[in-house]
Design an enzyme around this catalytic site. Sequence first.
Site, PDB file in Angstrom:
ATOM      1  N   SER A 677      76.697  82.898 108.574  1.00 48.85           N
ATOM      2  CA  SER A 677      76.172  82.991 107.208  1.00 48.85           C
ATOM      3  C   SER A 677      74.751  82.459 107.050  1.00 48.85           C
ATOM      4  CB  SER A 677      77.128  82.312 106.226  1.00 48.85           C
ATOM      5  OG  SER A 677      77.368  80.995 106.612  1.00 48.85           O
ATOM      6  N   LYS A 720      79.999  75.947  99.047  1.00 46.65           N
ATOM      7  CA  LYS A 720      78.546  76.070  99.209  1.00 46.65           C
ATOM      8  C   LYS A 720      77.855  75.899  97.858  1.00 46.65           C
ATOM      9  CE  LYS A 720      78.770  78.972 103.311  1.00 46.65           C
ATOM     10  NZ  LYS A 720      78.635  80.326 103.870  1.00 46.65           N
TER      11      LYS A 720
END
Length: 772
Positions: A677, A720
């Site tokens: 990611s 996140k």
Amino acid sequence: MGEHTQRKLPLLPLRGLLVYPTMVLHLDVGRDKSVQALERAMVDEKEIFLVTQKEIAIDEPDETDIYSVGTLAKINQMLKLPNGTIRVLVEGLQRGNVLTFEDKEEYFEVEVELLEERQEATVEEQALMRNVLEQFEQYIQISKKISQETLATVSDIIEPGRLADIISSHLPLKIVQKQEVLETFSLKERLTLILQILSNEKEVLGLEKKIGQRVKKSMEKTQKEYYLREQMKAIQKELGDKDGKESEIEEFRKKIAAADMPESVQEKAIKELARYEKMPASSAESSVIRNYVEWLTQVPWSKETEDLLDIHHSEKILDEDHYGLEKVKERVLEYLAVQQLTRELKGPILCLAGPPGVGKTSLARSIARSLGRNFVRISLGGVRDEAEIRGHRRTYVGAMPGRIIQGMKKAETINPVFLLDEIDKMASDFRGDPSAAMLEVLDPEQNNSFSDHYIEEPYDLSKVMFIMTANNIGAIPAPLMDRMEIINIAGYTEVEKLNIAQEYLLPKQVKEHGLTKGKLQVKEEAILKVVRYYTREAGVRGLERQMATICRKAAKIIVSGEKKKVIVTDKTIEDLLGKPKFRYGKAELEDQIGAATGLAYTTAGGDTLQIEVSLAPGKGKLTLTGKLGDVMKESAQAAFSYIRSKSEELSIDSDFHETNDIHIHVPEGAVPKDGPSAGITIATALISALTGRAVRKEVGMTGEITLRGRVLPIGGLKEKSMSAHRAGITHIIMPKDNEKDLEDIPESVRKDLTFIPVSHLDEVLKEALVGE
């Protein structure tokens, strides 16, 4: 019949006793009214009327409690005994019928109609008398309780009425029957009644005799068996079997009967017990069989607890014990709801997956409490032997059932909540694959006849509610995972940790450390500081340890007398816990060239990552540092290749890769980092360095990149976002395909952030880079 005369007489009620005419007998009189009646009789003509009470227990009888027919008696003798009672010798004279009853306070007086009896018998009565005597003789022979002299005396009686009375007095009759004889005035009827009673008594005696013989026979048999058993015990003792096993075997029989097993299992248990009985105690197999039968009786076969099918009650309990965890609670309540409607549902098999310390094990315990079921837990960490699950065959020394059956024995019911802890830590080696043995346990289609090598008989696990916990789903074999419903517990957000500390951890630690709310107060901002700077975890174990430390330090301050009350604020927290142990990434203060902020998912929640790129004249060498995993290195290569293919569009020299050495670095080099990611972040930092355009300071980003510049979805968006929010980032660039995950993000965080969904790198650059 005879003629009638009427007289007034004092009355003496008798208890459990009846006097016939011509009978002479001693009576003990103690009741006041009876004593007074006697004294009254002595003044008059020493005559008194005797009547029997219907109930022995009544102490002060009135008219309704006594019979209406009695006997006129003469008092021949009176003697006062030392204890205050009077002993009287009375002689029955004739029958009488009570006409009126008068309570004279001191004693009762009755008006009686007396009956004169005829002395000589008619022919028919004589025949009856012979018959009665014959029967009486037979009765005496069977009974052996009446002497031959009595028979001789009775045989001489020529008056029919008297004969009936005397025989009646010798028979073991109830008072009601004797009263019936007394009340039968007709001589013929009285003799007929006695005949009937005699033949009845004879029959009863015959039966008694038969029963006696039967009992004697069975007694003889029992005695014989007893004798043989005693002999056997003696022999066993000689052979070294100290106690003999009789009592133990008897005990086992009772246990087998009480265990309520399925028929096949019961047969097996009885068969094995019979083998055990015949086997000498010195034989090695003897103890094996004994253990086996013991296990069969100790495992629950039919006992189950009643489920508390009250959704609101269960919801209350789950909320009491745990903050947050909405999805898990919802799943448990759904199960309950279905259970309430169907009353029959195979136990679901839930797997709670998530990092350590998020409350997986304690949640399982709460589920058991909310259902009102027994709870049993076994840990599978490090189990590497199939026999641990399935048990050993009985032929091995030290054989035992597997952990599942052991757990059921501990649970004592067939429908507990069964927690299989750390299912991802099972290992397999040459002893077999325990996770494969778990397949049968956890398959709702098969586990109604789970076979344990030791128990041998099929065991029903279908009513058990299995709950598993795992830290890492990747370590669970696919066939096993296929059988469970996985519920991810991702870890707690800062807001949740704050709540958990305030509502659960702190009050618990305060209580355990002997403090009270009055003595220690920890302000909210202090707890938040502990969460941010003194712990780094997904769960709350570290947080609980820090709360315990605060309580310990406070206890010392209070006990040493420095202060009576400790108030902890974010300013004073460092005095108690020392300098902060952790820091977390913060947003840059100004726009940077060649540095972009990525968002990372870690086991301790999320964090921000700075990705830095530097260029130096050289031959086009690409260096990656910062302890990166293979996947992350490949992301960097992909970003690099994408930029080369699009260099013209991005206004970058097409030979940049030949004239520059490129170094990509992700700080915190000691911490391993991996995952796809960071793709768009690396690409953005690279393009920023090559074009000299700065990256906006308030932007964080996450997304995987392809060679064509497409942005692919990633995991852990909730964590996140939380880390970005904490770091002060306001804009998050994320893959378009992750929009579905936005609803998981707490409202308090979502309202402060702007999410920018993207599907191509061009969109990323448009949002992230300053200038055109």
